[in-house]
Design an enzyme around this catalytic site. Structure first.
Site, mmCIF file in Angstrom:
data_model
loop_
_atom_site.group_PDB
_atom_site.id
_atom_site.type_symbol
_atom_site.label_atom_id
_atom_site.label_comp_id
_atom_site.label_asym_id
_atom_site.label_seq_id
_atom_site.Cartn_x
_atom_site.Cartn_y
_atom_site.Cartn_z
ATOM 1 N N PRO A 297 0.805 -1.242 0.000
ATOM 2 C CA PRO A 297 0.000 0.000 0.000
ATOM 3 C C PRO A 297 0.833 1.286 0.000
ATOM 4 O O PRO A 297 0.297 2.377 -0.103
ATOM 5 C CB PRO A 297 -0.820 -0.118 1.285
ATOM 6 C CG PRO A 297 -0.063 -1.052 2.143
ATOM 7 C CD PRO A 297 0.637 -2.005 1.217
ATOM 8 N N TYR A 389 2.872 8.908 -8.680
ATOM 9 C CA TYR A 389 1.924 8.998 -7.563
ATOM 10 C C TYR A 389 0.553 9.466 -8.055
ATOM 11 O O TYR A 389 -0.466 8.924 -7.624
ATOM 12 C CB TYR A 389 2.462 9.966 -6.492
ATOM 13 C CG TYR A 389 1.726 9.844 -5.170
ATOM 14 C CD1 TYR A 389 0.778 10.802 -4.783
ATOM 15 C CD2 TYR A 389 1.963 8.778 -4.305
ATOM 16 C CE1 TYR A 389 0.092 10.699 -3.581
ATOM 17 C CE2 TYR A 389 1.278 8.660 -3.099
ATOM 18 C CZ TYR A 389 0.334 9.619 -2.746
ATOM 19 O OH TYR A 389 -0.355 9.499 -1.569
HETATM 20 C C1 PHB Z 1 -4.858 5.338 3.666
HETATM 21 O O1 PHB Z 1 -5.343 4.309 4.176
HETATM 22 O O2 PHB Z 1 -5.336 6.487 3.862
HETATM 23 C C2 PHB Z 1 -3.635 5.208 2.779
HETATM 24 C C3 PHB Z 1 -2.980 3.980 2.687
HETATM 25 C C4 PHB Z 1 -1.857 3.868 1.867
HETATM 26 C C5 PHB Z 1 -1.419 5.001 1.155
HETATM 27 C C6 PHB Z 1 -2.081 6.214 1.254
HETATM 28 C C7 PHB Z 1 -3.198 6.321 2.072
HETATM 29 O O3 PHB Z 1 -0.309 4.893 0.365
#
Ligand code: PHB
Ligand code: APR
Length: 394
Positions: A297, A389
């Protein structure tokens, strides 16, 4: 609900990928049925990442499901990368010629997609048990499943496997045809959701000798934080106080000093992996989203890759049914995988640059410092991070 015995496109999985595909096809007059293993409440209880690429926002608008997103989504024109006590703002808007990201929880995207299914009387069968796919490499595929004790069969022209990493669709493709690529990271993320104001008005991805941390948000009053943790950790062993103290120790001192803490409303640990299967098509079965690929993530790519898969697949299916043009279906797998692998690379790069890898020793730690120093000193390096991104073109 009457469960039909045939449809044009049978979609397995009622998460973002399956619901978005159903919505896009329905708007073009293509008939679908979605089979979802879980109850709707269960699906909507999942806490998932919340950063939407510009392309995903545009696609949700085209699908007619973005009115709440346009009202409540937070437009972010920058993101911060921190390393120990150094902070670097990546000016997405300047570096990409005006592109940005929108912060809006995936749960909200899913809820908006379900609302759209209901508004269009779309058929979503919840608690569909033991879904099995048949004759996918023949000319007459069909699915069987049980619902409330009754066995059903649905004949279709195509099947979309949108049933996530643990689904049945990928498993339907013969092992000797499927090529699997996987990298499992030696750590996980401990995540906390809390109704406290975010520590900063943009996201902060922080590398630190104590480990990685991410400061994110769901709104201006609800924060989402993550810290790197070992895989043998259990969420129940982490009191709120222990989490807040650990988070502060993973952040630049000036950020830690401004943290607003409070009770957690959700706390969970997720492992990190990079995973891709090839091909994403087998006969009349097409894989999309987490059924075909997983990213760590760190790059916020999971939902956005599901969106680009669905963009390609919905266009291809509409061309088939409305123009008898199968070029999109024939090129789907190669086209989707080209974008998937670029996102896998970016997510792997963000993960390896910012997480603590003790096994890589002092040399590895110095390489990470050099990675940050190069990013801080090079507009070209910042432009590369920014264009990945905000999302490479669909
Ligand atoms: C989120 O859960 O807000 C989140 C998770 C991973 C990311 C960015 C935001 O890279
Ligand atoms: N039969 C029917 N439904 C199934 C089955 C099955 N055998 N197996 C799984 N499902 C359902 C799951 O209950 C889930 O609701 O398929 C859905 C898959 O949804 P996701 O896992 O959310 O995957 P996807 O729609 O591809 O969305 C990708 O979700 O996991 C996140 O980070 C990921 O943001 C990314 C996004």
């Amino acid at each position: 609900m009457t469960i039909p015995d045939k449809t044009q496109v049978l979609i397995v999985g009622g998460g973002p990928a399956g619901l978005l595909l159903a919505q896009l096809l329905h708007r073009e007059g293509v008939d679908t049925v979605v089979l979802e293993r879980r109850a709707r409440d269960y699906v909507l209880s999942r806490i998932r990442a919340g950063v939407l690429e510009q392309g995903t926002v545009d696609l949700l608008r085209r699908a007619g499901v973005a009115s709440r997103l346009d009202r409540e989504g937070l437009l972010h024109t920058g993101v911060e990368i921190a390393f120990h006590d150094e902070r670097l703002r990546i000016d997405l808007d300047d570096l990409t010629g005006g592109r940005s990201v929108t912060v809006y929880g995936q749960t909200e995207v899913t809820a908006d997609l379900y609302a759209a299914r209901d508004a269009m009387n779309g058929v979503v069968v919840h608690e569909a048990e033991d879904v099995a796919l048949h004759d996918v490499d023949g000319s007459s595929p069909y699915a069987t499943f049980r619902k409330d004790g009754t066995t059903h069969r649905i004949d279709c022209a195509f099947i979309a496997g949108c049933d996530g990493f643990h689904g049945v669709a990928r498993a339907t493709i013969p092992a000797d045809i499927l090529k699997t690529y996987e990298l499992v990271y030696p750590f996980g993320w401990l995540g906390v959701l809390s109704d406290v104001p975010p520590v900063h008005d943009e996201l902060i991805y922080a590398g630190h000798e104590n480990g990685f941390a991410l400061c994110s948000m769901r709104s201006l009053t609800r924060s989402r934080y993550y810290i790197q943790c070992s895989l043998d950790e259990k969420a129940e062993d982490w009191s709120d106080d222990r989490f807040w103290a650990a988070l502060a120790a993973h952040l630049p001192r000036d950020v830690a000093a401004r943290l607003t803490t409070g009770p957690s409303i959700e706390k969970s640990i997720a492992p990190l992996r990079s995973f891709v299967v090839e091909p994403m098509r087998h006969g009349r079965l097409f894989l999309a989203g987490d059924a075909a690929h997983i990213v760590p993530p760190t790059g916020a790519k999971g939902l956005n890759l599901a969106a680009s898969d669905i963009h390609y697949l919905s266009e291809a299916l509409v061309a088939h049914f409305t123009r008898q043009d199968d070029k999109g279906l024939e090129t789907y797998s190669a086209r989707a995988l080209a974008r998937v692998w670029k996102a896998e690379r970016f997510s792997w790069w963000m993960t390896t640059a910012l997480h603590r890898f003790p096994e890589k020793g002092a040399f590895g730690a110095r390489l990470q410092q050099a990675e940050f120093d190069y990013l801080a000193s090079s507009r070209a390096a910042q432009q590369s991070l920014a264009e990945n991104y905000v999302g490479l073109p669909f």
